[in-house]
Design a protein around this motif. Sequence first.
Motif, PDB file in Angstrom:
ATOM      1  N   ASN A 235      28.911  33.183  45.670  1.00  0.00           N
ATOM      2  CA  ASN A 235      30.036  33.498  46.531  1.00  0.00           C
ATOM      3  C   ASN A 235      29.675  34.714  47.384  1.00  0.00           C
ATOM      4  O   ASN A 235      28.989  35.638  46.924  1.00  0.00           O
ATOM      5  CB  ASN A 235      31.291  33.803  45.712  1.00  0.00           C
ATOM      6  CG  ASN A 235      31.759  32.611  44.913  1.00  0.00           C
ATOM      7  OD1 ASN A 235      31.918  31.513  45.451  1.00  0.00           O
ATOM      8  ND2 ASN A 235      31.982  32.811  43.621  1.00  0.00           N
ATOM      9  N   TYR A 237      30.800  37.951  49.909  1.00  0.00           N
ATOM     10  CA  TYR A 237      31.864  38.921  50.171  1.00  0.00           C
ATOM     11  C   TYR A 237      31.442  39.760  51.374  1.00  0.00           C
ATOM     12  O   TYR A 237      30.386  40.405  51.353  1.00  0.00           O
ATOM     13  CB  TYR A 237      32.090  39.811  48.953  1.00  0.00           C
ATOM     14  CG  TYR A 237      32.391  39.016  47.697  1.00  0.00           C
ATOM     15  CD1 TYR A 237      33.703  38.742  47.328  1.00  0.00           C
ATOM     16  CD2 TYR A 237      31.355  38.519  46.909  1.00  0.00           C
ATOM     17  CE1 TYR A 237      33.974  38.002  46.185  1.00  0.00           C
ATOM     18  CE2 TYR A 237      31.616  37.774  45.768  1.00  0.00           C
ATOM     19  CZ  TYR A 237      32.932  37.522  45.407  1.00  0.00           C
ATOM     20  OH  TYR A 237      33.201  36.777  44.286  1.00  0.00           O
ATOM     21  N   SER A 264      35.990  36.543  51.606  1.00  0.00           N
ATOM     22  CA  SER A 264      35.142  35.869  50.622  1.00  0.00           C
ATOM     23  C   SER A 264      34.994  34.398  50.981  1.00  0.00           C
ATOM     24  O   SER A 264      35.978  33.708  51.271  1.00  0.00           O
ATOM     25  CB  SER A 264      35.728  35.992  49.214  1.00  0.00           C
ATOM     26  OG  SER A 264      34.875  35.360  48.268  1.00  0.00           O
ATOM     27  N   ARG A 272      37.485  31.290  50.776  1.00  0.00           N
ATOM     28  CA  ARG A 272      38.086  31.513  49.475  1.00  0.00           C
ATOM     29  C   ARG A 272      39.340  32.382  49.598  1.00  0.00           C
ATOM     30  O   ARG A 272      40.410  32.012  49.195  1.00  0.00           O
ATOM     31  CB  ARG A 272      37.082  32.180  48.507  1.00  0.00           C
ATOM     32  CG  ARG A 272      35.861  31.334  48.205  1.00  0.00           C
ATOM     33  CD  ARG A 272      34.917  32.066  47.269  1.00  0.00           C
ATOM     34  NE  ARG A 272      35.483  32.203  45.934  1.00  0.00           N
ATOM     35  CZ  ARG A 272      35.440  33.310  45.199  1.00  0.00           C
ATOM     36  NH1 ARG A 272      34.857  34.402  45.696  1.00  0.00           N
ATOM     37  NH2 ARG A 272      35.948  33.337  43.994  1.00  0.00           N
TER      38      ARG A 272
END
Length: 277
Positions: A235, A237, A264, A272
């Motif tokens: 993921n 960020y 994100s 996300r």
Amino acid sequence: DPIAETCDGTDEDCDGVIDDGLCSTPALAGEVFIEGSGVDHVRGIAFDAAGNVYITGAVTGPADFGDGASSGAHGYVASYAPSGALRWKRLWGSSSSGYDYGQDVAASADKVCVAGAFAGTFDFGGGARVAGGFNDALVLCLDPADGSYLWDRAFGETLSEAAEGVAISSSGDVVATGTFENSADFGGGAVAGQGFNDAFVARWSGATGALQWARTYSGTGSERGQQLAVDAADNVYVVGAFSSIIDFGGGARDPGFMAPFILSLDATGDYRWDVTQ
């Protein structure tokens, strides 16, 4: 009962070691001084598992990285051993206006990657790149052992673009963020922007540099991706700032005048969540 050491030559904490703990002075393992004649910067730093250090930035005149002075103004990436001894360095550009620079660097077992910018024409190792404006954005990956070329991506148009943050995922792919103006081709065809600056996040194959996905965030004002990190699940960020109404994926956000954001994305680049102020 044991008490804190008072650095008086006795063992107050009763651990058998005199003047340890807060009294201990760390030993200097090594130091690096880049001696130049202009305004010189170290803008990014990374380490590998062996303790080798990688730095990137810019020098605006002759500078000595540890192997004698290099002439001219350049962006650079350099690697030092834990002792501070120079392992290798790579320079690019020759602009005295500061348009050639490294902004961030990331390292893994098989690559070290730099995010930054370049001006004019330069061959990083895969063929000449020509900046379209003041400077174009740059993502450059090298072999951490000797600094030899692996691949690069350069993108921009007629104004000013820069890659400002870079990370290497757990699978070895490379993710970068930054800003572009008008349009940019991250490897999958030109993408048009809208405002003065537009933010981007892109991911490339760590092995080949082939684009996997790119996301852009455009409003009528200025949007910048400034730094990013990738977690164990890949993921992404991103932190940055924006100055016009924009939808990162969860609905329109109004910054007022200027506001920070955290965004994100998942490993495939899908939204996300985001947080703005």
